[in-house]
Scaffold this active site. Sequence first.
Site, short mmCIF file in Angstrom:
data_model
loop_
_atom_site.label_atom_id
_atom_site.label_comp_id
_atom_site.label_asym_id
_atom_site.label_seq_id
_atom_site.Cartn_x
_atom_site.Cartn_y
_atom_site.Cartn_z
N LYS A 10 5.91 34.92 -27.57
CA LYS A 10 5.98 34.13 -28.80
C LYS A 10 4.76 34.33 -29.70
O LYS A 10 3.73 34.88 -29.27
CB LYS A 10 6.15 32.65 -28.41
CG LYS A 10 7.47 32.36 -27.69
CD LYS A 10 7.68 30.87 -27.48
CE LYS A 10 9.01 30.60 -26.78
NZ LYS A 10 9.28 29.12 -26.68
N HIS A 116 9.43 32.80 -23.94
CA HIS A 116 10.80 32.30 -23.70
C HIS A 116 11.42 33.16 -22.61
O HIS A 116 11.16 34.37 -22.55
CB HIS A 116 11.65 32.41 -24.97
CG HIS A 116 13.11 32.23 -24.69
ND1 HIS A 116 13.70 30.99 -24.60
CD2 HIS A 116 14.09 33.13 -24.42
CE1 HIS A 116 14.98 31.15 -24.29
NE2 HIS A 116 15.25 32.43 -24.20
N GLU A 127 21.71 36.59 -25.02
CA GLU A 127 20.43 36.75 -25.71
C GLU A 127 20.03 38.22 -25.82
O GLU A 127 19.50 38.65 -26.86
CB GLU A 127 19.36 35.94 -24.97
CG GLU A 127 19.61 34.44 -25.08
CD GLU A 127 18.63 33.56 -24.31
OE1 GLU A 127 18.75 32.33 -24.40
OE2 GLU A 127 17.74 34.10 -23.61
P1 CMP Z 1 12.05 27.92 -25.01
O1 CMP Z 1 12.18 28.28 -23.58
O2 CMP Z 1 11.89 29.05 -25.96
O3 CMP Z 1 13.33 27.05 -25.45
C1 CMP Z 1 13.28 26.10 -26.49
C2 CMP Z 1 11.90 25.91 -27.03
O4 CMP Z 1 11.72 24.73 -27.80
C3 CMP Z 1 10.94 25.73 -25.88
O5 CMP Z 1 10.79 26.95 -25.18
C4 CMP Z 1 9.71 25.23 -26.62
O6 CMP Z 1 8.95 26.28 -27.20
C5 CMP Z 1 10.32 24.43 -27.77
N1 CMP Z 1 10.14 22.99 -27.65
C6 CMP Z 1 9.42 22.23 -28.48
N2 CMP Z 1 9.47 20.96 -28.11
C7 CMP Z 1 10.24 20.87 -27.03
C8 CMP Z 1 10.66 19.80 -26.17
N3 CMP Z 1 10.29 18.54 -26.40
N4 CMP Z 1 11.45 20.10 -25.12
C9 CMP Z 1 11.85 21.38 -24.89
N5 CMP Z 1 11.49 22.44 -25.68
C10 CMP Z 1 10.68 22.18 -26.72
#
Ligand code: CMP
Length: 139
Positions: A10, A116, A127
């Site tokens: 990221k 991610h 994806e």
């Molecule tokens: P990712 O695995 O990319 O999937 C969704 C993304 O949302 C997560 O990682 C975080 O970067 C972002 N995110 C921000 N706030 C939250 C939250 N409260 N719960 C889960 N994901 C969050």
Amino acid sequence: ATERTFSIIKPDATRRNLTGAVTKMLEDGGLRVVASKRIHMTREQAEGFYGVHRERPFFNDLCTFMTSGPVVVQVLEGENAVARNREIMGATNPENADEGTIRKVHAESIEANSVHGSDSLENAKIEIDYFFKPEEIVG
Ligand code: CMP
């Protein structure tokens, strides 16, 4: 079984020049990078990619963050790659991530959490297809 999963390094990680450090942790964990490209996501790409989170309160900020700088999208291959990758990444919130995981070592916050990874084999395929053409993946 040998699987493929999808990974994003990221903007918080690329900004701190951690592409190599993060990739080394993935490789040391037993995964192989079989596709990789550095891109700057458009708003449309980010909103489409995170479509399942559209109704969540963090959706808009997340899309702004994911388009705030370059990311590196990757396809990772290995034994039980989906689960393995999730172990190597650690919990979404770095405060809850195990010692030695990417998010524990490198993440700045729950949003700026450095990586991610797909949460299921089914989503991995979706994806991977979202960002890569078949010929861009070289196993
Ligand atoms: P990712 O695995 O990319 O999937 C969704 C993304 O949302 C997560 O990682 C975080 O970067 C972002 N995110 C921000 N706030 C939250 C939250 N409260 N719960 C889960 N994901 C969050």
